[in-house]
Motif scaffolding. Sequence first.
Motif, PDB file in Angstrom:
ATOM      1  N   ASN A 145       0.848  -1.200   0.000  1.00 59.83           N
ATOM      2  CA  ASN A 145       0.000   0.000   0.000  1.00 59.83           C
ATOM      3  C   ASN A 145       0.877   1.241   0.000  1.00 59.83           C
ATOM      4  O   ASN A 145       1.698   1.431   0.905  1.00 59.83           O
ATOM      5  CB  ASN A 145      -0.907   0.009   1.233  1.00 59.83           C
ATOM      6  CG  ASN A 145      -1.909  -1.125   1.206  1.00 59.83           C
ATOM      7  OD1 ASN A 145      -2.471  -1.441   0.155  1.00 59.83           O
ATOM      8  ND2 ASN A 145      -2.144  -1.744   2.356  1.00 59.83           N
ATOM      9  N   LEU A 146       0.715   2.097  -1.019  1.00 63.08           N
ATOM     10  CA  LEU A 146       1.507   3.314  -1.147  1.00 63.08           C
ATOM     11  C   LEU A 146       0.723   4.516  -0.628  1.00 63.08           C
ATOM     12  O   LEU A 146      -0.509   4.549  -0.676  1.00 63.08           O
ATOM     13  CB  LEU A 146       1.903   3.537  -2.598  1.00 63.08           C
ATOM     14  CG  LEU A 146       2.674   2.389  -3.281  1.00 63.08           C
ATOM     15  CD1 LEU A 146       3.112   2.792  -4.680  1.00 63.08           C
ATOM     16  CD2 LEU A 146       3.876   1.971  -2.454  1.00 63.08           C
ATOM     17  N   SER A 147       1.465   5.505  -0.143  1.00 62.39           N
ATOM     18  CA  SER A 147       0.827   6.684   0.458  1.00 62.39           C
ATOM     19  C   SER A 147       0.998   7.943  -0.371  1.00 62.39           C
ATOM     20  O   SER A 147       0.507   9.011   0.017  1.00 62.39           O
ATOM     21  CB  SER A 147       1.400   6.931   1.865  1.00 62.39           C
ATOM     22  OG  SER A 147       1.156   5.830   2.713  1.00 62.39           O
ATOM     23  N   GLY A 148       1.690   7.878  -1.492  1.00 67.71           N
ATOM     24  CA  GLY A 148       1.904   9.050  -2.312  1.00 67.71           C
ATOM     25  C   GLY A 148       0.672   9.444  -3.108  1.00 67.71           C
ATOM     26  O   GLY A 148      -0.345   8.735  -3.102  1.00 67.71           O
ATOM     27  N   THR A 151      -3.388   6.886  -7.500  1.00 68.62           N
ATOM     28  CA  THR A 151      -3.864   5.541  -7.177  1.00 68.62           C
ATOM     29  C   THR A 151      -2.922   4.538  -7.821  1.00 68.62           C
ATOM     30  O   THR A 151      -2.680   4.606  -9.034  1.00 68.62           O
ATOM     31  CB  THR A 151      -5.300   5.333  -7.690  1.00 68.62           C
ATOM     32  OG1 THR A 151      -6.139   6.348  -7.122  1.00 68.62           O
ATOM     33  CG2 THR A 151      -5.820   3.959  -7.293  1.00 68.62           C
ATOM     34  N   TRP A 152      -2.421   3.619  -7.000  1.00 65.08           N
ATOM     35  CA  TRP A 152      -1.369   2.735  -7.477  1.00 65.08           C
ATOM     36  C   TRP A 152      -1.693   1.272  -7.162  1.00 65.08           C
ATOM     37  O   TRP A 152      -2.337   0.958  -6.171  1.00 65.08           O
ATOM     38  CB  TRP A 152      -0.036   3.064  -6.794  1.00 65.08           C
ATOM     39  CG  TRP A 152       0.462   4.431  -7.095  1.00 65.08           C
ATOM     40  CD1 TRP A 152       0.133   5.581  -6.435  1.00 65.08           C
ATOM     41  CD2 TRP A 152       1.358   4.811  -8.132  1.00 65.08           C
ATOM     42  NE1 TRP A 152       0.770   6.660  -6.986  1.00 65.08           N
ATOM     43  CE2 TRP A 152       1.537   6.213  -8.044  1.00 65.08           C
ATOM     44  CE3 TRP A 152       2.033   4.118  -9.133  1.00 65.08           C
ATOM     45  CZ2 TRP A 152       2.357   6.915  -8.904  1.00 65.08           C
ATOM     46  CZ3 TRP A 152       2.854   4.812  -9.989  1.00 65.08           C
ATOM     47  CH2 TRP A 152       3.005   6.198  -9.873  1.00 65.08           C
TER      48      TRP A 152
END
Length: 497
Positions: A145-148, A151-152
């Motif tokens: 899970n990415l926080s940047g 949507t990834w």
Amino acid sequence: MPDIAKDQLALDGARQFAGREHGLFIDGEWREPRSGSSFETFNPGDGSRIGRAAAGGEADVDLAVRAARAALDGPWATMKPSERARLLWRLADAIEAHADEFALLETLNNGKPLRDARMFDVPHAVEVLRYNAGWPTKLNGESVNLSGPGTWHAYTVREPVGVVAAIVPWNAPLAMAVAKTAPALAAGCTIILKPAEQTPLTALRLAHLMAEVGFPKGVFNLVTGLGEAAGAALVAHPGVDKVTFTGSTEVGRLIVKGATVNMKRVTLELGGKTPVIVMPDADINRAIEGAARSIFTNAGQICNAGSRLFAHESVFDALVEGVADFAGKLRVGPGLDPDTQMGPVVSAEQKARVLSYIEAGLRDGAKISGQGSAASGPGYFVPPTVLTGTNPQMSVVREEIFGPVLCAMSFSDRDLDAIAAQANDTDYGLGAIVWTQNLSAAHKLARKIKAGTVRVNGGGLDPALPFGGFKQSGWGRENGREGVEAYTEVKSIAIAL
């Protein structure tokens, strides 16, 4: 009752294999070395010549690396994990079916007692293969899970590190060859194996089985030869992605330097000076036998041999007397003799090295408190020896001897920090052994000792348990999940949705 005729037939077959013309196994074929040169192999039990092996060099290594690269990019890359698993299991079955032959070859070439080869070396190799056969289907990445911003879909994958050069020692030739080959193949790598020049025979027999059970060409390659030629060429070759080495710390340093050419990944399992700590509450009879076996098994030629004995003063005399008595009763002789309990060291050079350490210890003030009798005859026999009056400044205490020599020292302090400090007073940190019935002391000492493996009240190697050292005992871990993952690279993938 033993079948003497059958045993003799098996021994004749092993001798016949040892005396054959042996080439290099490259790209699924047996080839003559480009130089046409070879080297002799010997039986440490009597010093006799038992055969010759091909002396591979730089040109042969280049062929092997090219074959391994082609296989890595070809059929091996497309093979399903379950198919790799089945091949490893099939190889384990094949070794088990030829167990007596492998044991006899190991004893002929290494010198260890035949029953040790039958009861440990061969079964351990089989178990290592079966353990690692479970890993090809379980080397997974994970979703992240990415926080940047945005949507990834992000995840990691594990990929084979590539072409592996495995350089193995002479003290447990088959077990060490398999211990490096099995996880590398499980991870999807291809491999070039370089056995020690003193003990190439079981590796040569292994190569025959690799072809018989169906491994694709180029997946496993075998280059026998001298360390300064074949070994150095493997380390320097730009087509090798990883070197895994077990041996001396001195050679380990050379490998680190050579690997910088293309920043190869390196796993090193190097020297050891394992402390055996006996607390006053220990089961003394078990501790005596454990301490003796730890240093005298395989004539002390074990990286994790318990070569430094620290015993509380209240049990020191009884412990030393017990280990000395054990040494005095050991039957030392050729490995093929069924009555032998400790065989020779591997070579005349190793015999001279071990004896020189004993002499140095005596010159420095140590005394022999127990010593067995070495067998007479032309073999490379060293008496099992217990030294007392030793201290941490002596070379016999500080340096790895790799022979059946135990340095015994007492301590009076019950403070665990002080005891651990004595155990840690070494350049090495491969293992430690603690004997105590105090569970709290056992856990506390295990945390304080700077070593990769701490065993309490016995125990041995298991392919599921990571093995490796702190400090100058090496880099990385073998066995277990960590041992397989050492042959992979982690790749991160992020996709904008």
